[in-house]
Scaffold this active site. Structure first.
Site, mmCIF file in Angstrom:
data_model
loop_
_atom_site.group_PDB
_atom_site.id
_atom_site.type_symbol
_atom_site.label_atom_id
_atom_site.label_comp_id
_atom_site.label_asym_id
_atom_site.label_seq_id
_atom_site.Cartn_x
_atom_site.Cartn_y
_atom_site.Cartn_z
ATOM 1 N N PRO A 2 0.832 -1.205 0.000
ATOM 2 C CA PRO A 2 0.000 0.000 0.000
ATOM 3 C C PRO A 2 0.869 1.259 0.000
ATOM 4 C CG PRO A 2 -0.862 -1.596 1.551
ATOM 5 C CD PRO A 2 0.463 -2.128 1.095
ATOM 6 N N GLU A 3 0.455 2.249 -0.767
ATOM 7 C CA GLU A 3 1.236 3.474 -0.895
ATOM 8 C C GLU A 3 0.590 4.597 -0.095
ATOM 9 O OE1 GLU A 3 2.726 4.095 -4.883
ATOM 10 O OE2 GLU A 3 2.284 2.014 -5.406
ATOM 11 N N LYS A 51 3.861 6.151 4.699
ATOM 12 C CA LYS A 51 3.140 4.881 4.717
ATOM 13 C C LYS A 51 2.913 4.381 6.142
ATOM 14 C CE LYS A 51 5.387 3.571 0.375
ATOM 15 N NZ LYS A 51 6.195 2.552 -0.319
ATOM 16 N N ASN A 165 5.616 1.523 -5.549
ATOM 17 C CA ASN A 165 5.993 1.016 -6.866
ATOM 18 C C ASN A 165 5.089 1.544 -7.985
ATOM 19 O OD1 ASN A 165 8.061 -0.446 -8.029
ATOM 20 N ND2 ASN A 165 6.879 -2.330 -8.174
ATOM 21 N N ARG A 249 12.899 -4.396 -6.317
ATOM 22 C CA ARG A 249 11.478 -4.232 -6.613
ATOM 23 C C ARG A 249 11.273 -4.398 -8.111
ATOM 24 N NH1 ARG A 249 8.738 -1.258 -2.737
ATOM 25 N NH2 ARG A 249 6.850 -1.866 -3.861
#
Length: 261
Positions: A2-3, A51, A165, A249
């Site tokens: 989650p961003e 976050k 991401n 990532r």
């Protein structure tokens, strides 16, 4: 993971439900807090910092949590069935008269003094969703390591907090930046400004969209579209891993719209 916009919305829901409410019972299911009892304390506010989730309580305590990959907070009315996952995934239950807040799969859950919140979030750069966002500091942070890839620099929460991401991938596409391009070759202010613009828009929308089309399968330009044609030029979207060992990532890019040179 989650961003920042997802975490911001979660905090808004928690704050609307719990702020001003007294905890009637608490049940911590992590070893470090197993004997902790916060009943009787009042939830003052729930706020996001990048976050991270900070639930501030009366008596000068803050319950700090982080979703990482698959954590979540769920709110239930008394007697409502809990649907966030199996009971063994529950890490904490906070009960008030009108609501029960249940934290599932929270990999980070600790209690700190409210005056000591910097011990858990002090390393973060400026929060992109903060009304007092420090643009100059964020730009300076990203530019401080000119040889680093733009993808890594944008994703580093020490530079600016909240980007994940989805945003770093989509911002690179929209600006025509190859993911491995060095920061020294990038218009950093433009990247920071676009990141904040997208994230603020999606806080209002409630979903992550970069294309302007809020329909399933059409919300991103390149994110999670490996092997599919670029929406702009038709070239096949590529994917690869980027980052330091153990912290890699997945990234996505169009080799035509985001050339290496």
């Amino acid at each position: 993971m989650p961003e920042g916009d997802t975490v911001w919305r979660a905090c808004k829901r928690l704050n609307q439900a719990l702020a001003g409410q007294q905890l009637t019972s608490t049940d911590f299911r992590v070893p470090s807090l197993a004997t902790t009892d916060l009943s009787g304390r009042t939830v003052l506010e729930v706020v996001a910092r990048g976050k991270h989730i900070l639930m501030r309580l009366s008596g000068g305590l803050t319950l700090h949590s982080h979703f990482r990959m698959d954590g979540s907070w769920h709110l239930y009315r008394p007697g409502e069935k809990w649907r966030g996952g199996p009971s063994h995934e529950i890490r904490v239950v906070l009960t008030t008269a009108p609501w029960t807040a249940v934290g599932y799969r929270l990999p980070v859950l600790d209690l700190v003094g409210t005056d000591d919140e910097d011990t858990v979030v002090g390393h973060l750069g400026p929060d992109l969703l903060s009304p007092s966002f420090d643009r100059a500091t964020a730009i300076s942070n990203v530019e401080s390591d000119p040889g680093r890839t733009v993808s890594e620099a944008l994703l580093d929460q020490r530079n600016l907090a909240g980007i994940g991401n989805f945003y770093r991938t989509e911002v690179c596409f929209l600006l025509g930046l190859h993911p491995w391009l060095a920061v020294s070759a990038v218009d950093v202010p433009a990247a920071v400004d676009l990141s904040r613009k997208l994230m603020k828009a999606n806080v209002r929308n409630g979903v992550q969209v970069s294309t302007g089309i809020d329909r399933h399968g059409q919300r991103s330009w390149v994110f999670e579209r490996a092997g599919k044609p670029c929406r702009r030029c038709g070239t096949t979207i590529l994917t690869g891993s980027l980052g330091e060992p153990t912290r890699e990532r997945v990234t996505y890019w169009c080799p035509a719209c985001q050339p290496e040179a």
